[in-house]
Design a protein around this motif. Structure first.
Motif, PDB file in Angstrom:
ATOM      1  N   LEU A  11     -18.942  -0.640  -8.030  1.00 42.87           N
ATOM      2  CA  LEU A  11     -18.613  -0.745  -8.867  1.00 42.87           C
ATOM      3  C   LEU A  11     -18.610  -1.782 -10.672  1.00 42.87           C
ATOM      4  O   LEU A  11     -19.027  -2.712  -9.602  1.00 42.87           O
ATOM      5  CB  LEU A  11     -17.095  -0.860  -8.567  1.00 42.87           C
ATOM      6  N   PRO A  12     -18.370  -0.628 -11.741  1.00 44.92           N
ATOM      7  CA  PRO A  12     -18.953  -2.059 -12.119  1.00 44.92           C
ATOM      8  C   PRO A  12     -18.686  -2.878 -12.707  1.00 44.92           C
ATOM      9  O   PRO A  12     -17.239  -3.805 -11.932  1.00 44.92           O
ATOM     10  CB  PRO A  12     -18.492  -1.244 -13.612  1.00 44.92           C
ATOM     11  N   VAL A  13     -18.599  -3.740 -13.195  1.00 46.04           N
ATOM     12  CA  VAL A  13     -18.362  -5.233 -13.669  1.00 46.04           C
ATOM     13  C   VAL A  13     -17.167  -5.022 -14.745  1.00 46.04           C
ATOM     14  O   VAL A  13     -16.940  -4.267 -15.114  1.00 46.04           O
ATOM     15  CB  VAL A  13     -19.886  -6.342 -14.551  1.00 46.04           C
ATOM     16  N   GLY A  14     -16.337  -5.921 -14.291  1.00 46.12           N
ATOM     17  CA  GLY A  14     -14.236  -6.346 -14.798  1.00 46.12           C
ATOM     18  C   GLY A  14     -13.837  -4.421 -14.144  1.00 46.12           C
ATOM     19  O   GLY A  14     -12.440  -4.516 -13.971  1.00 46.12           O
ATOM     20  N   ALA A  15     -14.125  -4.102 -13.437  1.00 48.45           N
ATOM     21  CA  ALA A  15     -13.756  -2.573 -12.353  1.00 48.45           C
ATOM     22  C   ALA A  15     -12.983  -4.012 -11.300  1.00 48.45           C
ATOM     23  O   ALA A  15     -12.998  -5.048 -10.838  1.00 48.45           O
ATOM     24  CB  ALA A  15     -13.940  -2.233 -11.921  1.00 48.45           C
ATOM     25  N   LYS A  16     -11.325  -3.392 -11.780  1.00 47.33           N
ATOM     26  CA  LYS A  16     -10.024  -4.273 -11.217  1.00 47.33           C
ATOM     27  C   LYS A  16      -9.327  -2.769  -9.678  1.00 47.33           C
ATOM     28  O   LYS A  16      -9.066  -1.568  -9.840  1.00 47.33           O
ATOM     29  CB  LYS A  16      -9.253  -4.777 -11.602  1.00 47.33           C
ATOM     30  N   GLY A  17      -9.373  -3.099  -8.592  1.00 42.09           N
ATOM     31  CA  GLY A  17      -8.542  -2.189  -7.522  1.00 42.09           C
ATOM     32  C   GLY A  17      -8.249  -3.050  -6.468  1.00 42.09           C
ATOM     33  O   GLY A  17      -8.390  -4.213  -6.563  1.00 42.09           O
ATOM     34  N   ASN A  18      -8.106  -2.169  -5.673  1.00 46.45           N
ATOM     35  CA  ASN A  18      -7.046  -2.147  -4.495  1.00 46.45           C
ATOM     36  C   ASN A  18      -7.836  -1.031  -3.156  1.00 46.45           C
ATOM     37  O   ASN A  18      -7.782  -0.366  -3.194  1.00 46.45           O
ATOM     38  CB  ASN A  18      -5.602  -1.865  -5.155  1.00 46.45           C
ATOM     39  N   LEU A  19      -8.353  -2.430  -2.174  1.00 49.16           N
ATOM     40  CA  LEU A  19      -9.028  -1.940  -0.755  1.00 49.16           C
ATOM     41  C   LEU A  19      -8.512  -2.318  -0.131  1.00 49.16           C
ATOM     42  O   LEU A  19      -7.880  -2.864   0.770  1.00 49.16           O
ATOM     43  CB  LEU A  19     -10.159  -2.700  -0.746  1.00 49.16           C
ATOM     44  N   GLN A  20      -7.680  -1.037   0.365  1.00 53.76           N
ATOM     45  CA  GLN A  20      -6.527  -0.480   1.580  1.00 53.76           C
ATOM     46  C   GLN A  20      -7.179  -0.043   3.063  1.00 53.76           C
ATOM     47  O   GLN A  20      -8.069   1.337   2.801  1.00 53.76           O
ATOM     48  CB  GLN A  20      -5.368   0.237   1.639  1.00 53.76           C
ATOM     49  N   LEU A  21      -7.345  -0.790   4.248  1.00 54.16           N
ATOM     50  CA  LEU A  21      -7.618  -0.269   5.631  1.00 54.16           C
ATOM     51  C   LEU A  21      -6.392  -0.205   6.418  1.00 54.16           C
ATOM     52  O   LEU A  21      -5.816  -0.772   6.364  1.00 54.16           O
ATOM     53  CB  LEU A  21      -8.626  -1.627   5.882  1.00 54.16           C
ATOM     54  N   PHE A  22      -6.913   1.297   5.878  1.00 51.99           N
ATOM     55  CA  PHE A  22      -5.265   2.152   6.647  1.00 51.99           C
ATOM     56  C   PHE A  22      -5.774   2.252   8.269  1.00 51.99           C
ATOM     57  O   PHE A  22      -6.377   3.379   8.164  1.00 51.99           O
ATOM     58  CB  PHE A  22      -5.015   3.513   5.971  1.00 51.99           C
ATOM     59  N   ARG A  23      -4.841   1.986   9.978  1.00 54.31           N
ATOM     60  CA  ARG A  23      -4.518   2.538  10.656  1.00 54.31           C
ATOM     61  C   ARG A  23      -3.999   3.369  10.711  1.00 54.31           C
ATOM     62  O   ARG A  23      -2.918   3.148  11.346  1.00 54.31           O
ATOM     63  CB  ARG A  23      -4.692   1.068  11.546  1.00 54.31           C
ATOM     64  N   PRO A  24      -4.032   4.958  11.192  1.00 59.82           N
ATOM     65  CA  PRO A  24      -3.173   5.524  11.418  1.00 59.82           C
ATOM     66  C   PRO A  24      -2.197   5.549  12.965  1.00 59.82           C
ATOM     67  O   PRO A  24      -1.009   5.871  12.670  1.00 59.82           O
ATOM     68  CB  PRO A  24      -3.830   7.298  11.280  1.00 59.82           C
ATOM     69  N   SER A  25      -2.835   5.043  13.504  1.00 60.20           N
ATOM     70  CA  SER A  25      -1.829   4.619  15.751  1.00 60.20           C
ATOM     71  C   SER A  25      -1.389   4.002  14.917  1.00 60.20           C
ATOM     72  O   SER A  25      -0.327   3.562  16.204  1.00 60.20           O
ATOM     73  CB  SER A  25      -3.313   4.826  16.414  1.00 60.20           C
ATOM     74  N   ASP A  26      -1.706   2.551  14.185  1.00 59.84           N
ATOM     75  CA  ASP A  26      -1.066   1.050  14.547  1.00 59.84           C
ATOM     76  C   ASP A  26      -0.671   0.699  13.118  1.00 59.84           C
ATOM     77  O   ASP A  26      -1.517  -0.319  12.345  1.00 59.84           O
ATOM     78  CB  ASP A  26      -1.154   0.455  15.482  1.00 59.84           C
ATOM     79  N   ALA A  27       0.042   0.734  12.251  1.00 59.03           N
ATOM     80  CA  ALA A  27       0.367   0.341  11.213  1.00 59.03           C
ATOM     81  C   ALA A  27       0.418  -1.554  10.687  1.00 59.03           C
ATOM     82  O   ALA A  27       0.153  -1.852   9.406  1.00 59.03           O
ATOM     83  CB  ALA A  27       1.820   0.855  10.601  1.00 59.03           C
ATOM     84  N   ARG A  28       0.696  -1.745  12.077  1.00 61.32           N
ATOM     85  CA  ARG A  28       0.203  -3.779  12.337  1.00 61.32           C
ATOM     86  C   ARG A  28      -1.516  -3.502  11.488  1.00 61.32           C
ATOM     87  O   ARG A  28      -1.209  -4.920  11.808  1.00 61.32           O
ATOM     88  CB  ARG A  28       1.094  -3.840  13.460  1.00 61.32           C
ATOM     89  N   LEU A  29      -1.622  -3.059  11.656  1.00 59.01           N
ATOM     90  CA  LEU A  29      -3.408  -3.202  11.870  1.00 59.01           C
ATOM     91  C   LEU A  29      -3.641  -3.600  10.324  1.00 59.01           C
ATOM     92  O   LEU A  29      -5.008  -3.628  10.491  1.00 59.01           O
ATOM     93  CB  LEU A  29      -3.742  -2.495  12.785  1.00 59.01           C
TER      94      LEU A  29
END
Length: 141
Positions: free
Chosen positions: A76-94
């Motif tokens: 990503l370039p300098v100044g980019a803002k975002g969100n990284l989601q780590l999604f576990r389909p088998s267990d939403a608690r993780l």
């Protein structure tokens, strides 16, 4: 034993079996939806399609999984803002969510070695030069 008693015992066994299944299904508490606000996301799905199309038009691979170091490499370039989601389909608690605000030149590395091994979906949403982007990777740790 005559026919009447056999039929009666069969009906009682069947009712007992059905009641056991009902009790098991009512007590089950680890059922997870894909997302809590499913209907809101469905209404905004055209925006999601536009973000994916924008990301497909880039000349670089923004989201890359390095299996040796168990990390995600973000280009990503300098100044980019975002969100990284780590999604576990088998267990939403993780599930985990990491906010990104790129301040330095070069590739950003996000370590995944503390995650439980198994199947994960990594979803990156970011804004770059006023344009929204989305990219997703399916990985196994």
């Amino acid at each position: 034993m005559d026919w009447g008693k056999g039929i009666l015992l069969t009906i009682i066994a069947f009712v007992g079996f059905i009641l056991t299944l009902v009790v098991i299904s009512v007590r089950q508490d680890d059922i997870h939806l894909v997302t809590e606000n499913y209907y809101e996301k469905e209404i905004k799905y055209q925006d999601q399609i536009d973000r994916e199309t924008s990301a497909a038009g880039l000349d670089r691979e923004v989201l890359h999984f390095d299996s040796q170091s168990k990390s995600m490499v973000l280009d990503l370039p300098v100044g980019a803002k975002g969100n990284l989601q780590l999604f576990r389909p088998s267990d939403a608690r993780l599930d985990q969510e990491i906010s990104l605000d790129i301040q330095e030149e070069g590739k950003t590395t996000v370590s995944l070695d503390k995650l439980k091994s198994g199947y994960w979906k990594v979803q990156l949403t970011w804004t770059e030069n006023g344009t929204d982007f989305y990219q997703e990777k399916k990985i196994s740790l």
